[in-house]
Scaffold this active site. Structure first.
Site, mmCIF file in Angstrom:
data_model
loop_
_atom_site.group_PDB
_atom_site.id
_atom_site.type_symbol
_atom_site.label_atom_id
_atom_site.label_comp_id
_atom_site.label_asym_id
_atom_site.label_seq_id
_atom_site.Cartn_x
_atom_site.Cartn_y
_atom_site.Cartn_z
ATOM 1 N N ARG A 136 0.839 -1.192 0.000
ATOM 2 C CA ARG A 136 0.000 0.000 0.000
ATOM 3 C C ARG A 136 0.871 1.237 0.000
ATOM 4 O O ARG A 136 1.800 1.329 0.770
ATOM 5 C CB ARG A 136 -0.879 0.013 1.269
ATOM 6 C CG ARG A 136 -2.301 -0.385 1.012
ATOM 7 C CD ARG A 136 -3.094 -0.445 2.286
ATOM 8 N NE ARG A 136 -3.310 0.853 2.907
ATOM 9 C CZ ARG A 136 -4.200 1.061 3.873
ATOM 10 N NH1 ARG A 136 -4.941 0.062 4.302
ATOM 11 N NH2 ARG A 136 -4.354 2.243 4.401
ATOM 12 N N ARG B 163 -0.642 9.587 9.518
ATOM 13 C CA ARG B 163 -1.927 8.930 9.795
ATOM 14 C C ARG B 163 -2.123 8.735 11.303
ATOM 15 O O ARG B 163 -3.236 8.891 11.809
ATOM 16 C CB ARG B 163 -2.009 7.597 9.039
ATOM 17 C CG ARG B 163 -2.212 7.823 7.531
ATOM 18 C CD ARG B 163 -1.840 6.612 6.703
ATOM 19 N NE ARG B 163 -2.641 5.454 7.013
ATOM 20 C CZ ARG B 163 -2.222 4.191 6.894
ATOM 21 N NH1 ARG B 163 -0.999 3.937 6.463
ATOM 22 N NH2 ARG B 163 -3.017 3.209 7.186
HETATM 23 P P1 AMP Z 1 -7.933 3.147 5.973
HETATM 24 O O1 AMP Z 1 -7.958 2.012 5.010
HETATM 25 O O2 AMP Z 1 -9.139 3.186 6.861
HETATM 26 O O3 AMP Z 1 -6.639 3.229 6.742
HETATM 27 O O4 AMP Z 1 -8.017 4.492 5.105
HETATM 28 C C1 AMP Z 1 -7.012 4.814 4.154
HETATM 29 C C2 AMP Z 1 -7.122 6.289 3.773
HETATM 30 O O5 AMP Z 1 -8.410 6.542 3.176
HETATM 31 C C3 AMP Z 1 -7.040 7.273 4.929
HETATM 32 O O6 AMP Z 1 -5.706 7.558 5.305
HETATM 33 C C4 AMP Z 1 -7.756 8.483 4.348
HETATM 34 O O7 AMP Z 1 -6.952 9.168 3.423
HETATM 35 C C5 AMP Z 1 -8.896 7.819 3.571
HETATM 36 N N1 AMP Z 1 -10.079 7.622 4.445
HETATM 37 C C6 AMP Z 1 -10.622 6.448 4.864
HETATM 38 N N2 AMP Z 1 -11.700 6.653 5.640
HETATM 39 C C7 AMP Z 1 -11.846 8.003 5.717
HETATM 40 C C8 AMP Z 1 -12.766 8.854 6.390
HETATM 41 N N3 AMP Z 1 -13.750 8.371 7.151
HETATM 42 N N4 AMP Z 1 -12.606 10.201 6.220
HETATM 43 C C9 AMP Z 1 -11.639 10.702 5.461
HETATM 44 N N5 AMP Z 1 -10.721 9.974 4.824
HETATM 45 C C10 AMP Z 1 -10.819 8.623 4.939
#
Ligand code: AMP
Length: 188
Positions: A133, A144
């Site tokens: 990723r 993050r």
């Molecule tokens: P995750 O797979 O949940 O770690 O999400 C990966 C990336 O997607 C995050 O670092 C954000 O850039 C975007 N993302 C996921 N969920 C959200 C959310 N609820 N609000 C804003 N950005 C999101």
């Protein structure tokens, strides 16, 4: 069961959401997965999301909220859902409450998977090697985790205020964490 899953990046939310949703017979809805699928498919939504995702920033609320609203209105989410990665900040949590009120339903639980920051950083770096990723590089991981601490962690207080918060220790064996989660939601 309608629930949200909270926890820092690398806490195992994705894996546990799939297992728990399977057990509950509801769809696991991961906003990160939906964004990644859109980036891969080259959609308009994917183009909007990619620039934020690649730096570890949050995709703007209006884009994310509209996407979640659409998803929750689909038939398979009518009887329940497990949201993974949403809400990510207090504004999204308030918006989720509005969406659910519009659907005349409410949350049953906000489940927080707790994890040690050093441990999750190690896990994320390991995942970077396995999955490739592009947001699993060290500076992006740091960003993050910072966003999690500043924007997402305060949601535990929000849901505690609604008497919905359930905390589950996310450290240790994956199967043990799943068993803890199942035990925690059984009481809800
Ligand atoms: P995750 O797979 O949940 O770690 O999400 C990966 C990336 O997607 C995050 O670092 C954000 O850039 C975007 N993302 C996921 N969920 C959200 C959310 N609820 N609000 C804003 N950005 C999101």
């Amino acid at each position: 069961m309608r629930a949200v899953l909270l926890g820092p990046p690398g806490a195992g939310k994705g894996t546990q959401a799939a297992r728990l949703a399977d057990r509950l017979g509801v769809p696991a809805i991961s906003t990160g997965d939906i964004f990644r699928a859109n980036v891969k498919g080259g959609t308009e939504l994917g183009r909007k999301a990619q620039e934020y995702m690649s730096t570890g920033a949050l995709v703007p609320d209006e884009v994310t909220n509209a996407m979640v609203r659409d998803r929750l209105e689909q038939d398979d989410a009518a009887a329940g859902f497990l949201l993974d990665g949403y809400p990510r900040n207090p504004e999204q949590a308030v918006e989720l409450d509005t969406m659910l009120a519009d659907l005349a339903v409410s949350l049953d639980a906000a489940i927080e998977i707790t994890a040690d920051v050093d441990e999750v950083t190690t896990r994320l770096l390991k995942r970077a090697q396995i999955e490739g990723r592009d947001d699993d590089t060290e500076p992006v991981i740091r960003k993050r985790l910072e966003i999690y601490a500043a924007s997402t962690a305060p949601l535990t207080a929000y849901y505690q205020g609604q008497s919905l918060l359930v905390q589950v220790d996310g450290m240790g064996d994956v199967d043990d964490v799943t068993a803890r989660l199942i035990a925690a939601v059984d009481g809800k």
